[in-house]
Scaffold this motif. Structure first.
Motif, PDB file in Angstrom:
ATOM      1  N   SER A 145      33.421  42.116  37.030  1.00  0.00           N
ATOM      2  CA  SER A 145      34.078  42.207  36.047  1.00  0.00           C
ATOM      3  C   SER A 145      33.752  42.373  34.601  1.00  0.00           C
ATOM      4  CB  SER A 145      35.952  42.528  35.663  1.00  0.00           C
ATOM      5  OG  SER A 145      36.332  42.904  37.830  1.00  0.00           O
ATOM      6  N   ILE A 146      33.620  40.951  34.472  1.00  0.00           N
ATOM      7  CA  ILE A 146      33.169  40.682  32.703  1.00  0.00           C
ATOM      8  C   ILE A 146      32.357  41.670  32.259  1.00  0.00           C
ATOM      9  CG2 ILE A 146      32.520  38.545  31.780  1.00  0.00           C
ATOM     10  CD1 ILE A 146      34.675  37.091  32.628  1.00  0.00           C
ATOM     11  N   GLU A 147      31.130  40.812  33.630  1.00  0.00           N
ATOM     12  CA  GLU A 147      29.616  41.886  33.743  1.00  0.00           C
ATOM     13  C   GLU A 147      29.374  43.425  32.869  1.00  0.00           C
ATOM     14  OE1 GLU A 147      26.955  40.389  36.699  1.00  0.00           O
ATOM     15  OE2 GLU A 147      26.150  38.638  34.921  1.00  0.00           O
ATOM     16  N   ASN A 148      30.685  43.445  34.148  1.00  0.00           N
ATOM     17  CA  ASN A 148      30.717  45.536  34.198  1.00  0.00           C
ATOM     18  C   ASN A 148      30.460  45.959  32.402  1.00  0.00           C
ATOM     19  OD1 ASN A 148      29.490  45.764  36.693  1.00  0.00           O
ATOM     20  ND2 ASN A 148      31.426  45.563  37.515  1.00  0.00           N
ATOM     21  N   LYS A 164      34.366  59.512  27.754  1.00  0.00           N
ATOM     22  CA  LYS A 164      34.722  59.226  29.631  1.00  0.00           C
ATOM     23  C   LYS A 164      35.290  58.335  29.849  1.00  0.00           C
ATOM     24  CE  LYS A 164      31.692  63.603  30.490  1.00  0.00           C
ATOM     25  NZ  LYS A 164      30.047  63.925  30.822  1.00  0.00           N
ATOM     26  N   ILE A 165      35.309  56.782  28.941  1.00  0.00           N
ATOM     27  CA  ILE A 165      36.034  55.669  29.555  1.00  0.00           C
ATOM     28  C   ILE A 165      37.124  55.309  28.441  1.00  0.00           C
ATOM     29  CG2 ILE A 165      35.078  53.852  29.240  1.00  0.00           C
ATOM     30  CD1 ILE A 165      32.643  54.357  29.750  1.00  0.00           C
ATOM     31  N   LYS A 166      37.924  55.249  29.397  1.00  0.00           N
ATOM     32  CA  LYS A 166      39.099  54.731  29.389  1.00  0.00           C
ATOM     33  C   LYS A 166      38.772  53.433  29.435  1.00  0.00           C
ATOM     34  CE  LYS A 166      44.319  54.762  29.163  1.00  0.00           C
ATOM     35  NZ  LYS A 166      45.120  55.322  30.058  1.00  0.00           N
ATOM     36  N   MET A 167      39.069  52.132  28.113  1.00  0.00           N
ATOM     37  CA  MET A 167      38.425  50.658  28.161  1.00  0.00           C
ATOM     38  C   MET A 167      39.716  49.973  28.543  1.00  0.00           C
ATOM     39  SD  MET A 167      35.166  51.200  26.400  1.00  0.00           S
ATOM     40  CE  MET A 167      35.545  48.934  26.917  1.00  0.00           C
ATOM     41  N   SER A 168      40.727  50.464  28.623  1.00  0.00           N
ATOM     42  CA  SER A 168      41.992  50.043  29.130  1.00  0.00           C
ATOM     43  C   SER A 168      41.903  49.287  30.747  1.00  0.00           C
ATOM     44  CB  SER A 168      43.236  50.244  28.763  1.00  0.00           C
ATOM     45  OG  SER A 168      43.158  51.314  29.125  1.00  0.00           O
ATOM     46  N   ASP A 169      40.813  50.932  31.324  1.00  0.00           N
ATOM     47  CA  ASP A 169      40.879  50.770  32.500  1.00  0.00           C
ATOM     48  C   ASP A 169      39.518  49.729  32.834  1.00  0.00           C
ATOM     49  OD1 ASP A 169      43.164  52.603  33.159  1.00  0.00           O
ATOM     50  OD2 ASP A 169      41.647  54.467  33.013  1.00  0.00           O
ATOM     51  N   ILE A 170      38.448  49.407  32.666  1.00  0.00           N
ATOM     52  CA  ILE A 170      37.789  48.312  33.116  1.00  0.00           C
ATOM     53  C   ILE A 170      37.584  47.148  31.959  1.00  0.00           C
ATOM     54  CG2 ILE A 170      36.362  50.586  32.967  1.00  0.00           C
ATOM     55  CD1 ILE A 170      34.673  49.996  30.521  1.00  0.00           C
ATOM     56  N   HIS A 171      38.698  46.642  32.152  1.00  0.00           N
ATOM     57  CA  HIS A 171      38.867  45.271  31.134  1.00  0.00           C
ATOM     58  C   HIS A 171      38.461  44.584  32.113  1.00  0.00           C
ATOM     59  CE1 HIS A 171      40.193  42.075  28.767  1.00  0.00           C
ATOM     60  NE2 HIS A 171      39.850  42.822  27.110  1.00  0.00           N
ATOM     61  N   TRP A 172      37.840  43.723  31.554  1.00  0.00           N
ATOM     62  CA  TRP A 172      37.988  42.469  32.855  1.00  0.00           C
ATOM     63  C   TRP A 172      38.874  41.251  33.223  1.00  0.00           C
ATOM     64  CZ3 TRP A 172      39.420  38.025  30.787  1.00  0.00           C
ATOM     65  CH2 TRP A 172      38.850  37.265  29.472  1.00  0.00           C
ATOM     66  N   ALA A 173      40.498  41.836  32.789  1.00  0.00           N
ATOM     67  CA  ALA A 173      41.634  41.017  32.350  1.00  0.00           C
ATOM     68  C   ALA A 173      42.506  41.614  33.488  1.00  0.00           C
ATOM     69  CB  ALA A 173      41.926  40.204  31.683  1.00  0.00           C
ATOM     70  N   ASN A 174      41.778  42.607  33.844  1.00  0.00           N
ATOM     71  CA  ASN A 174      42.363  43.719  34.921  1.00  0.00           C
ATOM     72  C   ASN A 174      42.586  43.515  36.211  1.00  0.00           C
ATOM     73  OD1 ASN A 174      42.974  45.704  33.060  1.00  0.00           O
ATOM     74  ND2 ASN A 174      42.219  47.382  33.515  1.00  0.00           N
ATOM     75  N   LYS A 175      43.978  43.271  36.756  1.00  0.00           N
ATOM     76  CA  LYS A 175      44.294  42.785  37.666  1.00  0.00           C
ATOM     77  C   LYS A 175      42.826  43.310  39.035  1.00  0.00           C
ATOM     78  CE  LYS A 175      49.275  42.275  37.721  1.00  0.00           C
ATOM     79  NZ  LYS A 175      50.206  42.650  38.682  1.00  0.00           N
ATOM     80  N   ASN A 176      42.349  42.908  40.401  1.00  0.00           N
ATOM     81  CA  ASN A 176      41.534  43.496  41.529  1.00  0.00           C
ATOM     82  C   ASN A 176      42.216  44.877  42.627  1.00  0.00           C
ATOM     83  OD1 ASN A 176      39.759  43.241  43.234  1.00  0.00           O
ATOM     84  ND2 ASN A 176      39.948  41.817  43.282  1.00  0.00           N
ATOM     85  N   MET A 177      42.322  45.357  42.273  1.00  0.00           N
ATOM     86  CA  MET A 177      42.726  46.794  43.090  1.00  0.00           C
ATOM     87  C   MET A 177      42.577  46.449  44.081  1.00  0.00           C
ATOM     88  SD  MET A 177      44.683  47.151  40.573  1.00  0.00           S
ATOM     89  CE  MET A 177      45.488  48.208  41.888  1.00  0.00           C
ATOM     90  N   GLU A 178      41.482  45.521  44.469  1.00  0.00           N
ATOM     91  CA  GLU A 178      41.277  45.346  45.660  1.00  0.00           C
ATOM     92  C   GLU A 178      42.152  45.647  47.081  1.00  0.00           C
ATOM     93  OE1 GLU A 178      36.392  45.088  45.586  1.00  0.00           O
ATOM     94  OE2 GLU A 178      37.278  43.601  46.013  1.00  0.00           O
TER      95      GLU A 178
END
Length: 239
Positions: free
Chosen positions: A205-208, A225-239
């Motif tokens: 997540s951090i690298e991406n 086209k990118i919402k930065m809050s959606d790709i933040h590395w501290a987001n919960k893992n949704m898998e």
């Protein structure tokens, strides 16, 4: 303990409390490698017995996973030995067998494993080892012709070679060891499996995130086209 509490404990490499039995400890990678990964996986498979793996109609709806474990321990000595070794590993306490006439119990410390706490044991071990129990989809035939097709599908699936995984625990650990992430070989081998997968997913997540930010600054991708809050590395893992 609920799943949130269990995951906090796993992330901190802390034991997990099981009501009436004590604490489960998820072994670190170093200890797992020392005993052998195949043996460890055998321990997991015995404790994570699941009635859903049986065909419909083979078991009564009232039968629980613990009933299966207890019944197999009663009728199969080699299985019981494996279960007891697995329980001793996770509880750091030697289980005891209580058998008198038609009464059969598995005791640990001052407590007894039963239908109430066995699901807690399975849940803690499942979360701690990043285990996903795959269940075959249910096929319901509308008529005889459909049933023949279903039987053919199942037959072909059983003959198909297993899919090769691109990543496994070995490759993930190897990647984390050689990745510049502030960790050392020693520190990674002292982690449990939950921490390993958490570290792997967070590192990705951090690298991406950093690659995306760099591309935005370079103007190679459209920031609209990118919402930065959606790709933040501290987001919960949704898998």
């Amino acid at each position: 303990m609920n799943n949130d509490d269990i995951q906090f404990n796993l992330l901190g490499n802390l034991p997990i409390h099981i009501d009436g039995l004590g604490y489960i400890n998820i072994p670190c990678i170093r200890d797992i490698f020392s005993m052998g990964m195949s043996k460890y996986n055998a321990y997991l498979s015995t404790l994570l017995i699941d009635k859903s793996m049986f065909k419909d109609g083979e078991l009564s709806e009232e039968v629980t996973n613990f009933d299966l474990l207890l019944g197999n321990c009663f009728h199969d000595e080699s299985y019981r030995i494996m279960v007891f070794k697995a329980l001793e590993l996770f509880f750091n306490n030697e289980p005891r067998l209580y058998a008198e006439e038609d009464m059969f119990k598995i005791l640990i410390g001052d407590g007894e494993i039963n239908d109430t706490n066995f699901p807690m044991i399975q849940n803690a071990i499942t979360l701690g080892n990043n285990v996903k129990i795959s269940k075959e989809p249910e096929y319901k035939a509308a008529n005889k012709h459909a049933q023949k097709l279903i039987d053919m599908i199942k037959k072909n699936k059983s003959k198909a070679p297993p899919k090769k995984e691109k990543m496994d625990l070995h490759s993930i650990i190897s990647g984390l060891i050689w990745k510049e992430n502030g960790q050392s070989l020693d520190s990674i081998l002292n982690m449990n499996i939950y921490q390993i997968y958490n570290g792997f997913n967070t590192t990705n997540s951090i690298e991406n995130y950093h690659h995306t930010v760099s591309a935005l600054y370079a103007g190679t991708i459209d920031g609209k086209k990118i919402k930065m809050s959606d790709i933040h590395w501290a987001n919960k893992n949704m898998e």
